[in-house]
Write a protein that holds these residues in place. Structure first.
Motif, mmCIF file in Angstrom:
data_model
loop_
_atom_site.group_PDB
_atom_site.id
_atom_site.type_symbol
_atom_site.label_atom_id
_atom_site.label_comp_id
_atom_site.label_asym_id
_atom_site.label_seq_id
_atom_site.Cartn_x
_atom_site.Cartn_y
_atom_site.Cartn_z
ATOM 1 N N SER A 88 6.876 0.783 5.583
ATOM 2 C CA SER A 88 7.253 2.419 6.221
ATOM 3 C C SER A 88 7.515 2.002 7.788
ATOM 4 C CB SER A 88 6.011 3.193 6.011
ATOM 5 O OG SER A 88 5.161 3.275 6.810
ATOM 6 N N THR A 89 8.381 2.845 8.324
ATOM 7 C CA THR A 89 8.678 2.889 9.541
ATOM 8 C C THR A 89 8.385 4.131 10.153
ATOM 9 O OG1 THR A 89 10.852 3.544 9.125
ATOM 10 C CG2 THR A 89 10.626 1.178 9.505
ATOM 11 N N SER A 90 8.041 5.262 9.482
ATOM 12 C CA SER A 90 7.469 6.466 10.013
ATOM 13 C C SER A 90 7.637 7.401 8.713
ATOM 14 C CB SER A 90 8.381 7.078 10.997
ATOM 15 O OG SER A 90 9.921 7.398 10.354
ATOM 16 N N LEU A 91 6.844 8.462 8.738
ATOM 17 C CA LEU A 91 6.689 9.312 7.496
ATOM 18 C C LEU A 91 8.050 9.539 7.075
ATOM 19 C CD1 LEU A 91 4.785 10.984 5.798
ATOM 20 C CD2 LEU A 91 5.477 12.986 7.375
ATOM 21 N N GLY A 92 8.199 9.012 5.715
ATOM 22 C CA GLY A 92 9.675 9.410 5.095
ATOM 23 C C GLY A 92 10.544 8.127 5.142
ATOM 24 N N ASN A 93 10.141 7.474 5.892
ATOM 25 C CA ASN A 93 11.410 6.258 6.247
ATOM 26 C C ASN A 93 10.826 4.750 6.001
ATOM 27 O OD1 ASN A 93 13.483 8.002 7.586
ATOM 28 N ND2 ASN A 93 11.813 8.688 8.470
ATOM 29 N N GLY A 94 11.572 3.977 5.238
ATOM 30 C CA GLY A 94 11.214 2.596 5.295
ATOM 31 C C GLY A 94 12.003 1.834 4.120
ATOM 32 N N ARG A 95 11.259 1.122 3.582
ATOM 33 C CA ARG A 95 11.824 0.362 2.398
ATOM 34 C C ARG A 95 10.583 -0.060 1.480
ATOM 35 N NH1 ARG A 95 11.397 -3.505 6.442
ATOM 36 N NH2 ARG A 95 10.960 -5.561 5.931
ATOM 37 N N TRP A 96 11.000 -0.350 -0.032
ATOM 38 C CA TRP A 96 9.942 -0.771 -0.705
ATOM 39 C C TRP A 96 10.489 -1.789 -1.807
ATOM 40 C CZ3 TRP A 96 9.577 0.707 -5.796
ATOM 41 C CH2 TRP A 96 10.293 1.982 -6.390
ATOM 42 N N TYR A 97 9.756 -2.669 -2.411
ATOM 43 C CA TYR A 97 10.125 -3.402 -3.171
ATOM 44 C C TYR A 97 9.589 -3.434 -4.737
ATOM 45 C CZ TYR A 97 11.974 -6.137 0.600
ATOM 46 O OH TYR A 97 12.883 -6.544 1.853
ATOM 47 N N MET A 98 10.515 -3.486 -5.639
ATOM 48 C CA MET A 98 9.874 -3.373 -7.039
ATOM 49 C C MET A 98 9.592 -4.836 -7.356
ATOM 50 S SD MET A 98 9.019 -1.072 -9.281
ATOM 51 C CE MET A 98 8.834 -1.081 -11.008
ATOM 52 N N GLY A 99 8.306 -5.237 -7.141
ATOM 53 C CA GLY A 99 8.198 -6.800 -7.408
ATOM 54 C C GLY A 99 8.000 -7.136 -8.794
ATOM 55 N N ARG A 100 8.614 -7.933 -9.506
ATOM 56 C CA ARG A 100 8.496 -8.617 -10.767
ATOM 57 C C ARG A 100 7.222 -9.238 -11.002
ATOM 58 N NH1 ARG A 100 13.821 -10.089 -9.084
ATOM 59 N NH2 ARG A 100 15.441 -8.722 -10.186
ATOM 60 N N GLU A 101 6.427 -9.648 -10.103
ATOM 61 C CA GLU A 101 5.051 -10.102 -10.563
ATOM 62 C C GLU A 101 4.427 -9.011 -11.229
ATOM 63 O OE1 GLU A 101 1.647 -12.694 -8.365
ATOM 64 O OE2 GLU A 101 3.611 -12.597 -7.577
ATOM 65 N N ALA A 102 4.345 -7.972 -10.608
ATOM 66 C CA ALA A 102 3.381 -6.788 -11.231
ATOM 67 C C ALA A 102 3.892 -6.395 -12.545
ATOM 68 C CB ALA A 102 3.265 -5.700 -10.277
ATOM 69 N N VAL A 103 5.180 -6.355 -12.538
ATOM 70 C CA VAL A 103 6.158 -5.978 -13.860
ATOM 71 C C VAL A 103 5.908 -7.150 -14.937
ATOM 72 C CG1 VAL A 103 8.197 -5.534 -14.875
ATOM 73 C CG2 VAL A 103 7.896 -4.854 -12.704
ATOM 74 N N ASN A 104 5.918 -8.506 -14.659
ATOM 75 C CA ASN A 104 5.527 -9.470 -15.548
ATOM 76 C C ASN A 104 4.150 -9.636 -15.810
ATOM 77 O OD1 ASN A 104 8.364 -10.311 -15.416
ATOM 78 N ND2 ASN A 104 7.935 -11.830 -14.130
ATOM 79 N N ASP A 105 3.298 -8.982 -14.921
ATOM 80 C CA ASP A 105 1.894 -9.130 -15.438
ATOM 81 C C ASP A 105 1.437 -7.679 -16.342
ATOM 82 O OD1 ASP A 105 1.249 -11.256 -14.087
ATOM 83 O OD2 ASP A 105 0.160 -10.272 -12.404
#
Length: 176
Positions: A88-105
């Motif tokens: 997060s860069t500030s409240l309501g702003n940023g980027r996130w990743y849907m990581g396959r490692e958690a999905v695969n687990d």
């Protein structure tokens, strides 16, 4: 004291002659709209939209919407082979990743998406281990399929966006 009596007398006279006296409270503010771009979320585009909809159905002061053409998004969502994480860069702003490692687990994809949006909305990880706590993240069992923020989490987000308080930039990573 004299001013109060005069105001009361004027109000009484106005009511006697049939004038309507209108009083208004503070106007409810429109929700803040945050635009997200899931074009780089690959096979997770639909689950990203589901995560946004979960938050939209639980909070009133902020809404997550797909970015319209020609507009810069507040949030960018990506997919990769690591753990889900948010920058997060500030409240309501940023980027996130849907990581396959958690999905695969075996972690529940809508829960991951709602959890990562929760970080962008100002919530930290809370390693309670409880399935009822969305922000407990990977400390909840893999079998947890609750993608919904609890009332405290939703209230916190509503309060953050009511006051537009600044939230410092942070990195959040699922730990498996």
């Amino acid at each position: 004291m004299l001013r109060q009596r005069l105001s009361a007398a004027l109000l009484a006279i106005a009511m006697l002659v049939g004038l309507q006296v209108a009083t208004t409270g503070p106007a409810a503010a429109a929700p803040r709209i945050l635009y997200y771009d899931a074009s780089q979320a690959q096979e997770f585009k639909a689950v990203v939209a589901q995560g946004a909809q979960i938050w939209n159905s639980r909070v009133a002061n902020v809404q997550l919407q797909p970015v319209p053409a020609g507009r810069t998004p507040n949030i960018r969502v990506y997919a990769d082979n690591g753990w889900p994480r948010t920058y997060s860069t500030s409240l309501g702003n940023g980027r996130w990743y849907m990581g396959r490692e958690a999905v695969n687990d075996g972690y529940y994809q809508p829960r991951i998406a709602a959890h990562e949006f929760g970080h962008i909305l100002g919530l930290p990880d809370r390693r309670t281990g409880l399935c009822s706590d969305l922000m407990s993240g990977s400390s909840a069992p893999v079998s947890c399929t609750n993608p919904n923020p609890n009332s405290t989490e939703a209230s916190t987000v509503n309060n953050l966006f009511r006051s537009a308080a600044a939230v410092p930039a942070r990195e959040f990573t699922w730990v498996g």
